[in-house]
Scaffold this motif. Structure first.
Motif, PDB file in Angstrom:
ATOM      1  N   ARG A 169       0.842  -1.219   0.000  1.00  0.00           N
ATOM      2  CA  ARG A 169       0.000   0.000   0.000  1.00  0.00           C
ATOM      3  C   ARG A 169       0.865   1.252   0.000  1.00  0.00           C
ATOM      4  O   ARG A 169       0.554   2.227  -0.693  1.00  0.00           O
ATOM      5  CB  ARG A 169      -0.934  -0.032   1.195  1.00  0.00           C
ATOM      6  N   TYR A 171       3.896   1.507  -1.222  1.00  0.00           N
ATOM      7  CA  TYR A 171       4.512   1.575  -2.548  1.00  0.00           C
ATOM      8  C   TYR A 171       3.521   2.138  -3.570  1.00  0.00           C
ATOM      9  O   TYR A 171       3.870   2.951  -4.405  1.00  0.00           O
ATOM     10  CB  TYR A 171       4.976   0.182  -2.976  1.00  0.00           C
ATOM     11  N   MET A 172       2.264   1.711  -3.463  1.00  0.00           N
ATOM     12  CA  MET A 172       1.240   2.167  -4.413  1.00  0.00           C
ATOM     13  C   MET A 172       0.942   3.656  -4.259  1.00  0.00           C
ATOM     14  O   MET A 172       0.642   4.337  -5.237  1.00  0.00           O
ATOM     15  CB  MET A 172      -0.036   1.329  -4.238  1.00  0.00           C
TER      16      MET A 172
END
Length: 173
Positions: A169, A171-172
């Motif tokens: 999450r 990273y996103m």
């Protein structure tokens, strides 16, 4: 086997159909239910890509499997020995053989997005990419595995599921 797929390609005006050795989870070991390449070509090795044309077919594999592929491939399928100087990559082969208006079919559930993006970015002609599942030509297809899923112990991979999800999450974002 492959003749039924080629008949379908002609009926639907699809020049080539791309068949990787993958399942819908990109698993390292692909279950029998997802061995469409093996069904169509006869080749049982764990690495290879089949490209089926309306009249011809080609199988790309690496040096570990050249002898095996030569023994197992069904008649009429040309072995493309990856790494040999005179053998184009699958991508280069497709780009060189697809003209304006041609259609390349592939099953989007088992084809990596990176392959399609690379193919799309590398082309100079206006061919169509068509996500179409043609596995219904596979008679007596094995069922999906019914083995239960289980949680892999943290001691084997170092992070809990919650930690991995938190990282993804982040990273996103």
């Amino acid at each position: 086997m492959i003749k039924e797929l080629q008949k379908r390609l002609k009926e639907q005006n699809i020049k080539f159909y791309y068949v990787p050795t993958d399942d819908d989870h990109q698993s390292e070991i692909v279950g029998e239910h997802d061995q469409f390449r093996k069904y169509l070509s006869g080749f049982t090795g764990s690495a290879g890509v089949l490209v089926v044309g309306q009249e011809e077919a080609w199988l790309w594999t690496d040096g570990r499997y050249f002898i095996q592929a030569e023994k197992e491939l069904y008649p009429g399928i040309k072995l493309m020995k990856m790494g040999n100087a005179d053998v184009p990559s699958v991508k280069d082969f497709l780009i060189d053989h697809l003209d304006d208006g041609d259609v390349l079919g592939f099953n989007g559930k088992v084809t990596t997005a990176s392959f399609i993006i690379d193919l799309d970015e590398g082309r100079e002609t206006d061919f169509e990419l068509k996500d179409i599942d043609m596995t219904d030509v596979w008679t007596n297809r094995p069922e999906r595995s019914h083995e239960p899923a289980y949680i892999y112990d943290v001691k084997y991979h170092g992070q809990s599921t919650a930690q991995k999800l938190e990282w993804i999450r982040g990273y996103m974002e």
